[in-house]
Design an enzyme around this catalytic site. Structure first.
Site, PDB file in Angstrom:
ATOM      1  N   GLY A  36      -6.172   8.640   0.328  1.00  0.00           N
ATOM      2  CA  GLY A  36      -4.859   7.965   0.661  1.00  0.00           C
ATOM      3  C   GLY A  36      -5.282   6.175   1.125  1.00  0.00           C
ATOM      4  N   THR A  37      -4.695   5.334   0.905  1.00  0.00           N
ATOM      5  CA  THR A  37      -4.547   4.150   1.185  1.00  0.00           C
ATOM      6  C   THR A  37      -3.293   3.344   1.314  1.00  0.00           C
ATOM      7  OG1 THR A  37      -5.838   2.445   0.800  1.00  0.00           O
ATOM      8  CG2 THR A  37      -4.968   3.287  -0.693  1.00  0.00           C
ATOM      9  N   THR A  38      -3.436   2.288   1.383  1.00  0.00           N
ATOM     10  CA  THR A  38      -2.319   1.260   2.016  1.00  0.00           C
ATOM     11  C   THR A  38      -2.772  -0.104   0.843  1.00  0.00           C
ATOM     12  OG1 THR A  38      -1.339   2.295   3.089  1.00  0.00           O
ATOM     13  CG2 THR A  38      -1.118   0.491   3.206  1.00  0.00           C
ATOM     14  N   LYS A  69     -11.651  -2.361   0.650  1.00  0.00           N
ATOM     15  CA  LYS A  69     -10.472  -1.919  -0.924  1.00  0.00           C
ATOM     16  C   LYS A  69      -9.922  -3.671  -1.540  1.00  0.00           C
ATOM     17  CE  LYS A  69      -9.005   2.197   1.758  1.00  0.00           C
ATOM     18  NZ  LYS A  69      -8.132   2.400   2.223  1.00  0.00           N
TER      19      LYS A  69
END
Length: 255
Positions: A36-38, A69
C-alpha cells in the site's frame, strides 16, 4: 565443443534455452505480497504539486521506511508511483529512455499527454498479468502545448487526464483533505501545506503508509524537490493547532 555449438544454435533459434529441469508452473509465494501507499498530485496556479509517503511495505512488514515514490523522469516531468516497487522502478527507467530518445530524434520534449499515451501503450500488453504499476505523470509542457499536465496511467492500460489524483491504499483519506482544500488560486505555500496534511491524514489511518513525506513542485523552469519531512512534525503541528483553537474558544467563552 559440439555441446556448446548445439546450445548456441538452440538459443539463436528460440531466443531462450529450455533446460530439462525448468518448470512452467509458477512458484507459490510464502505469504501474500500485500502492499500500500499514499500518493497524490494536483494542478493549481503555481504549476503541479506531487506528494507521497515513503513507507514501502510487503504484507505486514515494512520493507523500507525511506523509499522514493516520486521518480523524476526528465527535467520537466516527474511520476508518482504506486504498486510493486520493482515494477515501478523498471518502467520509470524504460519511459525515461524512450522520452530521451524522442528528444534526441525530434529536438523537443514529448508532451505530458504524449508520455502518458506512450506508457499506456507499453503497459497494455501486460493486462491480466501480475504486473502492478499505477503512475501519475506530472509535467510542464513547452512549445505549442505550453502549460501543466496531469495524467494517471495504470498497468492495465488505463489513461486518464485530470486536475487531481490520489492513488494508493491511503487515497480515500487523502481525498477527504484534497476535495475541500484544493483550488486553482492556491499559493505555493498553501498548496504545500494541503498536500502535506493530506499525506499525514492518510498515514494516520492507513497502516501501509507512513514515515516521511516527499513533495515535488513542477513549474515552467522544471521540477524542484522540497526537503524530506518527517510526518511526526505534522503531528506536532496538528497538536499545536488544536491547542491554539481550544485557547481561542476558551477566550471567546469568557468574554
Amino acid at each position: 565443443m559440439d555441446h556448446r555449438r548445439e546450445l548456441s544454435q538452440e538459443i539463436s533459434r528460440k531466443g531462450v534455452y529450455n533446460f530439462p529441469f525448468a518448470s512452467s508452473e509458477s512458484v507459490p509465494l510464502p505469504f501474500p505480497m500485500g502492499h500500500g501507499t499514499t500518493t497524490l498530485a494536483f494542478l493549481f496556479q503555481g504549476g503541479v504539486l506531487a506528494a507521497a509517503d515513503t513507507r514501502s511495505s510487503c504484507s505486514g512488514l515494512v520493507a523500507c521506511p525511506a523509499a522514493q515514490k516520486i521518480l523524476p523522469i526528465h527535467s520537466h516531468l516527474v511520476g508518482t508511483t504506486s504498486g510493486t516497487s520493482a515494477d515501478c522502478a523498471l518502467w520509470k527507467r524504460i519511459l525515461s529512455r524512450e522520452l530521451r530518445l524522442y528528444q534526441l530524434r525530434h529536438g523537443r520534449r514529448l508532451s505530458t499527454g504524449g508520455a502518458a499515451k506512450l506508457l499506456s501503450h507499453m503497459l497494455h500488453p501486460f493486462k491480466g498479468t501480475e504486473l502492478c504499476v499505477a503512475a501519475t505523470l506530472c509535467g510542464w509542457d513547452g512549445g505549442d502545448f505550453s502549460g501543466p499536465g496531469l495524467f494517471y496511467v495504470c498497468s492495465d492500460g488505463t489513461r486518464l487526464e485530470g486536475k487531481l489524483f490520489s492513488v494508493g491504499s491511503g487515497s480515500p483519506y487523502a481525498y477527504s483533505i484534497l476535495d475541500q482544500g484544493v483550488r486553482w488560486g492556491l499559493t505555493v505555500e498553501e498548496a504545500t501545506s494541503i498536500a502535506r496534511e493530506a499525506v499525514y491524514r492518510a498515514t494516520h489511518r492507513d497502516a501501509y503508509s507512513g514515515n516521511f513525506v516527499d513533495i515535488y513542485h513542477v513549474t515552467p523552469n522544471g521540477w524542484t524537490r522540497r526537503t524530506r519531512e518527517d510526518l511526526k512534525e505534522e503531528y506536532y503541528r496538528e497538536k499545536e493547532r488544536r491547542r491554539l483553537e481550544r485557547e481561542r474558544r476558551g477566550t471567546t467563552s469568557s468574554e
